[in-house]
Design a protein around this motif. Structure first.
Motif, mmCIF file in Angstrom:
data_model
loop_
_atom_site.group_PDB
_atom_site.id
_atom_site.type_symbol
_atom_site.label_atom_id
_atom_site.label_comp_id
_atom_site.label_asym_id
_atom_site.label_seq_id
_atom_site.Cartn_x
_atom_site.Cartn_y
_atom_site.Cartn_z
ATOM 1 N N GLY A 128 59.452 32.290 -29.285
ATOM 2 C CA GLY A 128 60.375 32.867 -30.259
ATOM 3 C C GLY A 128 61.772 32.305 -30.133
ATOM 4 N N LEU A 129 62.242 32.153 -28.893
ATOM 5 C CA LEU A 129 63.574 31.590 -28.678
ATOM 6 C C LEU A 129 63.601 30.110 -29.041
ATOM 7 C CD1 LEU A 129 66.478 31.781 -27.729
ATOM 8 C CD2 LEU A 129 65.668 31.526 -25.364
ATOM 9 N N LEU A 130 62.558 29.365 -28.679
ATOM 10 C CA LEU A 130 62.499 27.946 -29.038
ATOM 11 C C LEU A 130 62.549 27.768 -30.554
ATOM 12 C CD1 LEU A 130 62.089 24.959 -28.299
ATOM 13 C CD2 LEU A 130 59.610 25.394 -28.375
ATOM 14 N N THR A 131 61.814 28.592 -31.276
ATOM 15 C CA THR A 131 61.815 28.511 -32.738
ATOM 16 C C THR A 131 63.211 28.736 -33.298
ATOM 17 O OG1 THR A 131 59.519 29.282 -32.817
ATOM 18 C CG2 THR A 131 60.814 29.479 -34.839
ATOM 19 N N ALA A 132 63.918 29.729 -32.757
ATOM 20 C CA ALA A 132 65.280 30.008 -33.224
ATOM 21 C C ALA A 132 66.217 28.843 -32.907
ATOM 22 C CB ALA A 132 65.797 31.294 -32.585
ATOM 23 N N LEU A 133 66.062 28.233 -31.735
ATOM 24 C CA LEU A 133 66.901 27.088 -31.374
ATOM 25 C C LEU A 133 66.644 25.903 -32.307
ATOM 26 C CD1 LEU A 133 66.547 27.223 -27.479
ATOM 27 C CD2 LEU A 133 68.662 27.614 -28.768
ATOM 28 N N VAL A 134 65.373 25.617 -32.578
ATOM 29 C CA VAL A 134 65.031 24.501 -33.468
ATOM 30 C C VAL A 134 65.593 24.739 -34.858
ATOM 31 C CG1 VAL A 134 63.107 23.308 -34.596
ATOM 32 C CG2 VAL A 134 62.992 23.832 -32.147
ATOM 33 N N ASP A 135 65.470 25.961 -35.360
ATOM 34 C CA ASP A 135 66.016 26.285 -36.685
ATOM 35 C C ASP A 135 67.536 26.120 -36.700
ATOM 36 O OD1 ASP A 135 63.475 26.833 -37.539
ATOM 37 O OD2 ASP A 135 63.674 29.018 -37.414
ATOM 38 N N GLU A 136 68.199 26.548 -35.639
ATOM 39 C CA GLU A 136 69.658 26.477 -35.585
ATOM 40 C C GLU A 136 70.141 25.030 -35.465
ATOM 41 O OE1 GLU A 136 73.441 27.864 -35.814
ATOM 42 O OE2 GLU A 136 71.638 29.136 -35.909
ATOM 43 N N PHE A 137 69.398 24.196 -34.750
ATOM 44 C CA PHE A 137 69.811 22.800 -34.537
ATOM 45 C C PHE A 137 69.439 21.884 -35.692
ATOM 46 C CE2 PHE A 137 69.196 23.463 -29.671
ATOM 47 C CZ PHE A 137 70.368 24.199 -29.628
ATOM 48 N N ALA A 138 68.591 22.360 -36.607
ATOM 49 C CA ALA A 138 68.063 21.505 -37.682
ATOM 50 C C ALA A 138 69.194 20.861 -38.476
ATOM 51 C CB ALA A 138 67.169 22.324 -38.604
ATOM 52 N N GLY A 139 69.131 19.533 -38.621
ATOM 53 C CA GLY A 139 70.133 18.805 -39.378
ATOM 54 C C GLY A 139 71.427 18.566 -38.632
ATOM 55 N N ARG A 140 71.529 19.054 -37.394
ATOM 56 C CA ARG A 140 72.770 18.911 -36.627
ATOM 57 C C ARG A 140 72.587 18.010 -35.410
ATOM 58 N NH1 ARG A 140 74.684 25.100 -35.788
ATOM 59 N NH2 ARG A 140 76.556 24.070 -34.976
ATOM 60 N N TYR A 141 71.466 18.164 -34.720
ATOM 61 C CA TYR A 141 71.262 17.426 -33.480
ATOM 62 C C TYR A 141 69.853 16.831 -33.455
ATOM 63 C CZ TYR A 141 75.277 20.252 -32.101
ATOM 64 O OH TYR A 141 76.512 20.865 -32.049
ATOM 65 N N ARG A 142 69.758 15.653 -32.864
ATOM 66 C CA ARG A 142 68.454 15.036 -32.652
ATOM 67 C C ARG A 142 67.884 15.556 -31.336
ATOM 68 N NH1 ARG A 142 66.456 9.947 -30.732
ATOM 69 N NH2 ARG A 142 68.558 9.303 -30.142
ATOM 70 N N LEU A 143 66.655 16.064 -31.400
ATOM 71 C CA LEU A 143 66.062 16.746 -30.257
ATOM 72 C C LEU A 143 65.018 15.873 -29.568
ATOM 73 C CD1 LEU A 143 65.509 20.321 -31.772
ATOM 74 C CD2 LEU A 143 67.531 19.400 -30.628
ATOM 75 N N ALA A 144 65.023 15.923 -28.259
ATOM 76 C CA ALA A 144 63.987 15.272 -27.462
ATOM 77 C C ALA A 144 62.720 16.121 -27.526
ATOM 78 C CB ALA A 144 64.457 15.119 -26.022
ATOM 79 N N PRO A 145 61.568 15.545 -27.188
ATOM 80 C CA PRO A 145 60.346 16.359 -27.086
ATOM 81 C C PRO A 145 60.555 17.485 -26.075
ATOM 82 C CG PRO A 145 59.824 14.016 -26.953
ATOM 83 C CD PRO A 145 61.320 14.134 -26.876
ATOM 84 N N PRO A 146 59.974 18.651 -26.329
ATOM 85 C CA PRO A 146 60.159 19.766 -25.388
ATOM 86 C C PRO A 146 59.490 19.489 -24.048
ATOM 87 C CG PRO A 146 58.489 20.316 -27.012
ATOM 88 C CD PRO A 146 59.080 19.007 -27.442
ATOM 89 N N VAL A 147 60.034 20.096 -23.023
ATOM 90 C CA VAL A 147 59.499 19.951 -21.663
ATOM 91 C C VAL A 147 59.186 21.334 -21.121
ATOM 92 C CG1 VAL A 147 59.975 19.171 -19.311
ATOM 93 C CG2 VAL A 147 60.820 17.842 -21.261
ATOM 94 N N ILE A 148 58.027 21.492 -20.523
ATOM 95 C CA ILE A 148 57.663 22.728 -19.830
ATOM 96 C C ILE A 148 57.709 22.439 -18.337
ATOM 97 C CG2 ILE A 148 55.847 24.431 -19.403
ATOM 98 C CD1 ILE A 148 54.852 23.915 -22.260
ATOM 99 N N ALA A 149 58.492 23.203 -17.601
ATOM 100 C CA ALA A 149 58.672 22.986 -16.167
ATOM 101 C C ALA A 149 58.163 24.197 -15.395
ATOM 102 C CB ALA A 149 60.140 22.729 -15.844
ATOM 103 N N THR A 150 57.314 23.965 -14.415
ATOM 104 C CA THR A 150 56.781 25.054 -13.595
ATOM 105 C C THR A 150 57.342 24.991 -12.181
ATOM 106 O OG1 THR A 150 54.822 23.718 -13.050
ATOM 107 C CG2 THR A 150 54.651 25.201 -14.935
ATOM 108 N N GLN A 151 57.335 26.152 -11.526
ATOM 109 C CA GLN A 151 57.949 26.333 -10.206
ATOM 110 C C GLN A 151 59.382 25.791 -10.235
ATOM 111 O OE1 GLN A 151 55.971 28.189 -9.055
ATOM 112 N NE2 GLN A 151 53.919 27.411 -8.670
ATOM 113 N N ALA A 152 60.116 26.158 -11.283
ATOM 114 C CA ALA A 152 61.403 25.519 -11.574
ATOM 115 C C ALA A 152 62.589 26.418 -11.256
ATOM 116 C CB ALA A 152 61.460 25.117 -13.052
ATOM 117 N N ARG A 153 63.610 25.823 -10.680
ATOM 118 C CA ARG A 153 64.949 26.401 -10.567
ATOM 119 C C ARG A 153 65.855 25.706 -11.578
ATOM 120 N NH1 ARG A 153 64.982 30.891 -6.797
ATOM 121 N NH2 ARG A 153 63.143 30.539 -5.506
#
Length: 258
Positions: A128-153
């Protein structure tokens, strides 16, 4: 029996209790708490423990992330080999095991979805948060492919951002569970990410867990405004201030630079 029927008519704490998730005015049963309050506490404690210890199903989560439309996410992990080691060795959670699968993109923004101290929060709110971020950034910023990080700090994002070669790294991560909230997300924003950045180089948006916490759309608007300010200033962190509510209104407000 409803809560209202269980509460004494002279419960002066009732109005305040409706405005907070904190445990206040719990009452007494002799020299102890009422049984209902003890059971509520035990249930909250169990939920917090589960939120920390139950691992993220990364493959299932990746399918949900891919459906957002940014492409197939890249899965990475820290040097912590297990959940137990992750909790005992925070240093291992800050460094990557292998980032060779990450492309060098030169994108404006990279988004990392990290399990952190509450994989449950990522499952409940990450898409849900990712969707909101993508919608907000649309037409403003070029986005890299998403990354999922586990056991992450949080600091693992510095290595990921450098490998992706992005201008700004947005780290979405599960926050430490408490006895009131077990599924809260935080966003850590780092401009020009690279290993060695400190917490003073980041901006944090926390307590993202609608409907009781910060909503997805508002968190996304705040993030976009902070990115704009970081690009103007050339850095993020303590020099970049969130001037909400003006930043979030319709007056074109921006973060204060100073």
């Amino acid at each position: 029996m409803t809560d209202a029927e269980r509460r004494p008519a002279d419960d002066v704490w009732a109005p305040l209790r409706r405005t907070t998730q904190a445990r206040i005015g719990l009452g007494r049963a002799g020299n102890a708490l009422p049984s209902r309050r003890v059971l509520e506490f035990k249930a909250a404690h169990s939920a917090a423990r589960d939120a920390v210890h139950v691992p993220l199903d990364a493959d299932l989560f990746a399918e949900q992330v891919e459906a957002v439309g940014l492409g197939a996410p890249v899965l990475v992990s820290s040097r912590a080999g297990s959940r137990s080691e992750y909790l005992r060795r925070p240093d291992l959670g800050r460094t990557p095991a292998d980032l060779s699968a990450l492309p060098s993109t030169g994108a404006d923004v990279g988004i990392v979805l990290a399990d952190g101290l509450s994989p449950r929060a990522l499952v409940d709110h990450g898409v849900g948060l990712l969707t909101a971020l993508v919608d907000e950034f649309a037409g403003r910023y070029r986005l890299a492919p998403p990354v999922i990080a586990t056991q992450a700090r949080v600091a693992l994002g510095d290595h990921i951002g450098a490998a992706l070669d992005v201008a700004t790294l947005v780290m979405v991560i599960g926050e430490r569970p408490g006895l009131s909230v077990a599924d809260s997300l935080g966003i850590y924003l780092t401009h020009l990410p690279r290993p060695g950045r400190t917490d003073a180089d980041r901006n944090c948006i926390s307590n993202i867990h609608p409907p009781d916490g910060l909503g997805y759309e508002r968190a996304a608007r705040t993030t976009a405004a902070l990115i704009s300010g970081a690009r103007q200033l050339g850095r993020s962190g303590v020099a970049l201030k969130d001037t909400s509510p003006g930043l979030l209104g319709d007056d074109g407000g921006q973060p204060a630079l100073g």
